[in-house]
Write a protein that holds these residues in place. Structure first.
Motif, PDB file in Angstrom:
ATOM      1  N   LEU A   1       0.755  -1.077   0.306  1.00 22.81           N
ATOM      2  CA  LEU A   1      -0.049  -0.054  -0.523  1.00 22.81           C
ATOM      3  C   LEU A   1       1.093   1.195  -0.157  1.00 22.81           C
ATOM      4  O   LEU A   1       0.666   2.051  -0.796  1.00 22.81           O
ATOM      5  N   GLN A   2       2.222   1.018   0.491  1.00 19.92           N
ATOM      6  CA  GLN A   2       2.753   2.504   0.731  1.00 19.92           C
ATOM      7  C   GLN A   2       3.417   2.255  -0.389  1.00 19.92           C
ATOM      8  O   GLN A   2       3.459   3.956  -1.519  1.00 19.92           O
TER       9      GLN A   2
ATOM     10  N   GLN B   1       3.979   5.549  -5.729  1.00 21.64           N
ATOM     11  CA  GLN B   1       4.147   6.157  -7.094  1.00 21.64           C
ATOM     12  C   GLN B   1       2.761   6.704  -7.655  1.00 21.64           C
ATOM     13  O   GLN B   1       2.596   6.635  -8.172  1.00 21.64           O
ATOM     14  N   SER B   2       1.739   7.019  -6.314  1.00 19.94           N
ATOM     15  CA  SER B   2       0.511   7.403  -6.794  1.00 19.94           C
ATOM     16  C   SER B   2      -0.364   6.394  -8.159  1.00 19.94           C
ATOM     17  O   SER B   2      -0.473   6.620  -8.879  1.00 19.94           O
ATOM     18  N   ILE B   3      -0.514   4.829  -7.646  1.00 18.14           N
ATOM     19  CA  ILE B   3      -0.905   3.957  -8.934  1.00 18.14           C
ATOM     20  C   ILE B   3      -1.745   3.007  -7.767  1.00 18.14           C
ATOM     21  O   ILE B   3      -1.538   2.909  -6.536  1.00 18.14           O
ATOM     22  N   GLY B   4      -2.572   2.051  -8.794  1.00 21.38           N
ATOM     23  CA  GLY B   4      -3.405   1.130  -7.631  1.00 21.38           C
ATOM     24  C   GLY B   4      -3.045   0.122  -7.913  1.00 21.38           C
ATOM     25  O   GLY B   4      -3.606  -1.289  -8.027  1.00 21.38           O
ATOM     26  N   ALA B   5      -2.073  -0.818  -9.180  1.00 27.58           N
ATOM     27  CA  ALA B   5      -1.539  -1.538  -8.498  1.00 27.58           C
ATOM     28  C   ALA B   5       0.127  -2.036  -8.611  1.00 27.58           C
ATOM     29  O   ALA B   5       0.363  -1.577  -9.429  1.00 27.58           O
ATOM     30  N   LEU B   6       0.652  -3.206  -8.298  1.00 30.31           N
ATOM     31  CA  LEU B   6       1.981  -3.897  -8.499  1.00 30.31           C
ATOM     32  C   LEU B   6       1.526  -5.341  -8.798  1.00 30.31           C
ATOM     33  O   LEU B   6       0.828  -6.135  -8.332  1.00 30.31           O
TER      34      LEU B   6
ATOM     35  N   GLU C   1      -5.674  -1.965  -5.454  1.00 34.18           N
ATOM     36  CA  GLU C   1      -6.142  -1.926  -3.885  1.00 34.18           C
ATOM     37  C   GLU C   1      -7.136  -2.154  -3.453  1.00 34.18           C
ATOM     38  O   GLU C   1      -7.773  -2.257  -2.651  1.00 34.18           O
ATOM     39  N   ARG C   2      -8.007  -2.956  -4.680  1.00 29.36           N
ATOM     40  CA  ARG C   2      -9.350  -4.018  -5.165  1.00 29.36           C
ATOM     41  C   ARG C   2      -8.811  -4.593  -4.069  1.00 29.36           C
ATOM     42  O   ARG C   2     -10.295  -4.984  -3.293  1.00 29.36           O
ATOM     43  N   ASP C   3      -8.007  -4.977  -4.159  1.00 28.24           N
ATOM     44  CA  ASP C   3      -7.926  -6.519  -3.001  1.00 28.24           C
ATOM     45  C   ASP C   3      -7.905  -6.213  -1.587  1.00 28.24           C
ATOM     46  O   ASP C   3      -7.981  -6.535  -1.137  1.00 28.24           O
TER      47      ASP C   3
ATOM     48  N   ILE D   1     -11.066  -6.032 -15.441  1.00 31.10           N
ATOM     49  CA  ILE D   1      -9.827  -5.958 -14.623  1.00 31.10           C
ATOM     50  C   ILE D   1      -8.829  -4.511 -15.126  1.00 31.10           C
ATOM     51  O   ILE D   1      -9.458  -4.086 -16.127  1.00 31.10           O
ATOM     52  N   ARG D   2      -8.346  -4.253 -14.583  1.00 30.25           N
ATOM     53  CA  ARG D   2      -7.484  -2.951 -14.885  1.00 30.25           C
ATOM     54  C   ARG D   2      -6.554  -2.792 -15.365  1.00 30.25           C
ATOM     55  O   ARG D   2      -5.998  -1.728 -15.945  1.00 30.25           O
ATOM     56  N   HIS D   3      -5.604  -4.253 -15.177  1.00 33.88           N
ATOM     57  CA  HIS D   3      -4.095  -3.725 -15.537  1.00 33.88           C
ATOM     58  C   HIS D   3      -4.144  -4.715 -16.146  1.00 33.88           C
ATOM     59  O   HIS D   3      -4.622  -6.272 -15.855  1.00 33.88           O
ATOM     60  N   LEU D   4      -2.922  -4.412 -17.018  1.00 34.03           N
ATOM     61  CA  LEU D   4      -1.889  -5.904 -17.678  1.00 34.03           C
ATOM     62  C   LEU D   4      -0.889  -5.671 -17.858  1.00 34.03           C
ATOM     63  O   LEU D   4      -0.541  -4.833 -18.892  1.00 34.03           O
ATOM     64  N   PRO D   5      -0.226  -7.009 -17.396  1.00 31.28           N
ATOM     65  CA  PRO D   5       1.027  -7.312 -17.866  1.00 31.28           C
ATOM     66  C   PRO D   5       1.536  -7.252 -19.280  1.00 31.28           C
ATOM     67  O   PRO D   5       0.743  -7.720 -20.156  1.00 31.28           O
ATOM     68  N   VAL D   6       2.539  -6.948 -19.598  1.00 32.14           N
ATOM     69  CA  VAL D   6       3.375  -7.201 -21.482  1.00 32.14           C
ATOM     70  C   VAL D   6       4.483  -7.881 -21.072  1.00 32.14           C
ATOM     71  O   VAL D   6       5.195  -7.908 -20.377  1.00 32.14           O
ATOM     72  N   VAL D   7       3.680  -9.180 -22.203  1.00 32.16           N
ATOM     73  CA  VAL D   7       5.161 -10.100 -22.090  1.00 32.16           C
ATOM     74  C   VAL D   7       5.256 -10.382 -23.615  1.00 32.16           C
ATOM     75  O   VAL D   7       4.510 -10.230 -23.417  1.00 32.16           O
TER      76      VAL D   7
END
Length: 150
Positions: A29-30, A35-40, A54-56, A102-108
């Protein structure tokens, strides 16, 4: 048509923010707040173990009265992570995000090497930019003035 590679280029090559499954949610959370982001992304070795948002936190910790200082990321992270490849389009990403809520997608890449993370905000920004360009082109066409090159 805008691709994921185009979106990553326009974002710049910033750091990919992540935590480990053994880190506490308080640390996660910190990092998100800093970083002012909603996911890691949750990384374990070179691979993606999950994603924590943040939803989790809201649904799996706050609502259940758990402590973010004593709960690990691994306990609440989303393990099923949908990824995209650089050649995929913004429309494909929007469809995937909408379908899976979902709101985030990793790119691989093809070797499952992590290249970046895109968000719904990144997708919307690119779609709006493309629409604005189309509107400008149409205005130039209607008025008979030379069109602007991208």
């Amino acid at each position: 048509m805008t691709t994921v590679a185009d979106i990553l280029r326009s974002k710049g090559h910033g750091a990919i923010h992540s935590v480990a499954p053994s880190d506490t949610m308080l640390l996660a959370l910190q990092r998100m707040a800093d970083q002012s982001i909603g996911a890691l992304l949750v990384l374990e070795g070179p691979g993606i173990a999950g994603i924590v948002t943040e939803r989790d936190y809201a649904r799996k910790i706050a609502l259940h009265g758990r402590s973010s200082a004593s709960t690990t990321v691994g306990e609440v992270m989303t393990r099923k992570v949908h990824c995209v490849a650089p050649h995929q389009t913004s429309e494909e990403c929007m469809s995937l995000m909408t379908t899976h809520r979902i709101r985030h997608l990793p790119v691989v890449d093809g070797h499952q090497q992590l290249l970046g993370l895109i968000s719904i905000g990144d997708i919307v920004k690119e779609i709006i930019s493309a629409q604005q360009f189309t509107i400008q082109q149409l205005e130039h066409y209607i008025s008979g003035t030379p069109a602007v090159q991208p």
